[in-house]
Design a protein around this motif. Structure first.
Motif, short mmCIF file in Angstrom:
data_model
loop_
_atom_site.label_atom_id
_atom_site.label_comp_id
_atom_site.label_asym_id
_atom_site.label_seq_id
_atom_site.Cartn_x
_atom_site.Cartn_y
_atom_site.Cartn_z
N VAL A 97 108.73 23.83 -19.65
CA VAL A 97 108.41 24.13 -21.08
C VAL A 97 108.80 25.27 -21.67
O VAL A 97 109.17 25.31 -22.86
CB VAL A 97 106.57 24.01 -21.12
N ARG A 102 110.38 20.23 -21.87
CA ARG A 102 109.30 19.69 -21.76
C ARG A 102 108.28 20.04 -22.83
O ARG A 102 108.35 21.29 -23.20
CB ARG A 102 108.67 19.69 -20.50
N SER A 103 107.48 19.22 -23.19
CA SER A 103 106.42 19.52 -24.50
C SER A 103 105.41 20.38 -24.01
O SER A 103 104.60 19.95 -22.92
CB SER A 103 105.90 18.38 -25.25
N THR A 105 102.37 20.17 -25.14
CA THR A 105 101.35 19.22 -25.29
C THR A 105 101.04 18.55 -23.95
O THR A 105 100.02 18.11 -23.65
CB THR A 105 101.40 18.43 -26.59
N SER A 106 102.08 18.12 -23.46
CA SER A 106 102.63 17.36 -22.07
C SER A 106 101.71 18.20 -20.97
O SER A 106 100.80 17.76 -20.37
CB SER A 106 103.81 17.01 -21.71
N HIS A 252 110.77 18.86 -36.29
CA HIS A 252 109.72 19.67 -35.69
C HIS A 252 108.61 18.78 -35.90
O HIS A 252 108.33 17.78 -36.47
CB HIS A 252 109.56 21.15 -36.10
N LYS A 265 106.68 23.22 -33.26
CA LYS A 265 107.69 23.16 -32.09
C LYS A 265 108.54 21.99 -32.22
O LYS A 265 108.57 21.09 -33.01
CB LYS A 265 106.99 22.83 -30.76
N THR A 267 110.74 18.42 -31.82
CA THR A 267 110.22 17.12 -31.40
C THR A 267 110.35 16.72 -29.89
O THR A 267 111.13 17.69 -29.22
CB THR A 267 111.11 16.11 -32.18
N LYS A 268 109.59 15.82 -29.62
CA LYS A 268 109.52 15.41 -28.21
C LYS A 268 110.62 15.16 -27.60
O LYS A 268 111.05 15.54 -26.50
CB LYS A 268 108.86 13.93 -28.06
#
Length: 477
Positions: A97, A102-103, A105-106, A252, A265, A267-268
């Motif tokens: 992250v 990596r996101s 949110t994940s 973003h 942030k 994008t995925k």
């Protein structure tokens, strides 16, 4: 035969002896020692001192266990607890992250899965005890208790952790590989709005004061015209919009991270970074907003203070706006029920707790935003210690409120339905799945096809082709 060497990360027999006595010859200090085979393969003595024999042995055992956890060569053993493995996996994911691969949110989603499901079920087991049958049983139970989506998330986390265990030498194979795939029919199969529903949606939002106050009409128009996610729409800044060229740059998304607040942030994936062309009606909506006065570094869809909006709150506003209000009768019934509650001196929270309902449900009923029936109202006013049959006027209001309303057609819509609508419209216009995936910012075409495209009508050309193929009467006998 020579004695087999100790496995790396383990120790031999513990020896304890007295090393100090007092004037009367009473032992006051003990030493416990064992040989530990370190991660470089060498045997080293490890010692601990305490007043009593038992305390010294306990202290040494703690030191040996801590030493075994020390990851000097990147290795684990099958005797490590799964909680320790999960700690390593979570720390590694945090690094990904931080690197931007990596996101966050994940990470938040995986942490919830770890806390609520995986650690309680597996954390105290040893890595070597994580067999395929045991993991299959755990995941099946999670699916039953919490649903297929949660079970899939847990399966992904456990699989990632066990891959780490394989790389670190704690096990030779990943036991999750042979666990049954977690399958379930989607609760809401892909469904796109029809042209009539789109018109009804935009007209309904434009006429709803609360929807206008929440700035939903233009936001929904923008999402329909681009197919972007709601977080991506809320992250667009004015300098990313080119009204002359009719284009918008998506780079973003907005996400709320626990402990950090709202973040803008990236994008995925790289596929999420894209430049999209806008339809004329989308450009017209943005021109109107632009004419009201903007700053290039502000969001296109800002909150009341000019900052970023919370995607969760925006989704909630959209759900509220699309709740089945639709008639004066429902609002009248809601006011009557609110009056009855207040006469009893009860709060919405007290009523909700008595019925086992969410508190928001009482609010939606009293504001006329839920389609009710006789039984629901009867259950509600029972908590007020009154009977429905004693209120004929109220019964008449219930019958009037239960009548269908035009806005009932919109109650199923959620923000992702707008993406499906855009994707399906492009599909029907003849765009390829790859082109549609690029529009939506998705790396995998299969996701676009399976999740975001509404099913087309049956192919009429198929019947014609089959008729020509089998028109010989002899083939039909």
């Amino acid at each position: 035969m020579p004695r087999a060497p100790l496995p790396i990360g383990t120790w031999g027999a513990i020896s304890t002896w007295v090393v100090q006595t007092d004037d009367k010859g009473k032992a006051v200090k003990h030493k416990s020692q064992a040989r530990f085979r370190d991660h470089d393969g060498r045997l080293r003595p490890v010692s601990a001192y305490e007043k009593t024999k038992t305390a010294a042995e306990r202290a040494l055992l703690t030191k040996l266990q801590d030493r075994a956890k020390t990851n000097q060569s990147g290795e684990l053993t099958s005797m490590h607890k799964i909680n320790h493995l999960l700690d390593l996996w979570e720390k590694r994911f945090e690094g990904l992250v931080s690197d931007g691969t990596r996101s966050p949110t994940s990470l938040d989603t995986y942490r919830r899965a770890l806390k609520n499901h995986i650690r309680p079920a597996l954390g105290e087991l040893r890595i070597g005890e994580a067999t395929t049958p045991r993991l299959d049983t755990v995941l099946a139970k999670i699916k039953t208790m919490s649903g297929a989506a949660t079970a899939k998330t847990c399966r992904a986390v456990i699989s990632g952790a066990m891959k780490l265990a394989v790389r670190y030498g704690a096990t030779s194979v990943n036991p999750v590989r042979e666990v049954d795939a977690i399958e379930a029919k989607p609760k809401n199969p892909p469904r796109a709005l029809t042209a009539e529903e789109v018109t009804l949606l935009r007209r309904s939002l434009a006429s709803d004061d609360r929807a206008v106050q929440a700035d939903l009409p233009d936001l929904v128009t923008f999402m329909l015209g681009t197919g972007v996610r709601i977080g991506e729409a809320l992250a667009v800044l004015w300098h990313q919009v080119n009204l002359e060229a009719g284009r918008v740059e998506i780079t973003h998304t907005i996400a709320r991270i626990p402990g950090e607040g709202l973040l803008r942030k990236t994008t995925k994936s790289r596929a999420g970074e894209r430049v999209l062309s806008l339809p004329n009606w989308g450009i017209a909506a943005l021109r109107t907003r632009y004419a009201a006065g903007i700053r290039l570094d502000e969001p296109v869809f800002a909150d009341a203070l000019g900052g970023f909006r919370d995607p969760s709150n925006t989704r909630r506003s959209l759900r509220t706006a699309l709740s089945p209000v639709g008639s004066t009768a429902r609002r009248d019934l809601g006011r009557s029920l609110r009056t009855l509650r207040r006469k009893t001196g009860k709060t919405r929270k007290q009523v909700a707790e008595a019925l086992g309902w969410p508190q928001t449900r009482i609010e939606l009923i009293e504001t006329g935003r839920i389609k009710v029936d006789q039984q629901l109202v009867a259950d509600l006013i029972k908590t007020y210690s009154i009977k429905l049959e004693n209120f004929p006027d109220l019964q008449a209001e219930i019958e009037a409120a239960a009548q269908p309303a035009e806005s009932d057609k919109l109650a199923w819509i959620r923000s992702h339905a707008l993406r499906k609508t855009t994707a399906t419209a492009l599909d029907e216009a003849g765009h390829t799945a790859r082109q549609i995936a690029d529009q939506l910012g998705q790396a995998k075409v299969s996701i676009t096809q399976d999740v975001y495209l509404g099913r087309r009508a049956a192919n009429p050309a198929a019947a014609e082709a089959l008729e020509q193929a089998f028109e010989d009467p002899d083939l039909l006998r």
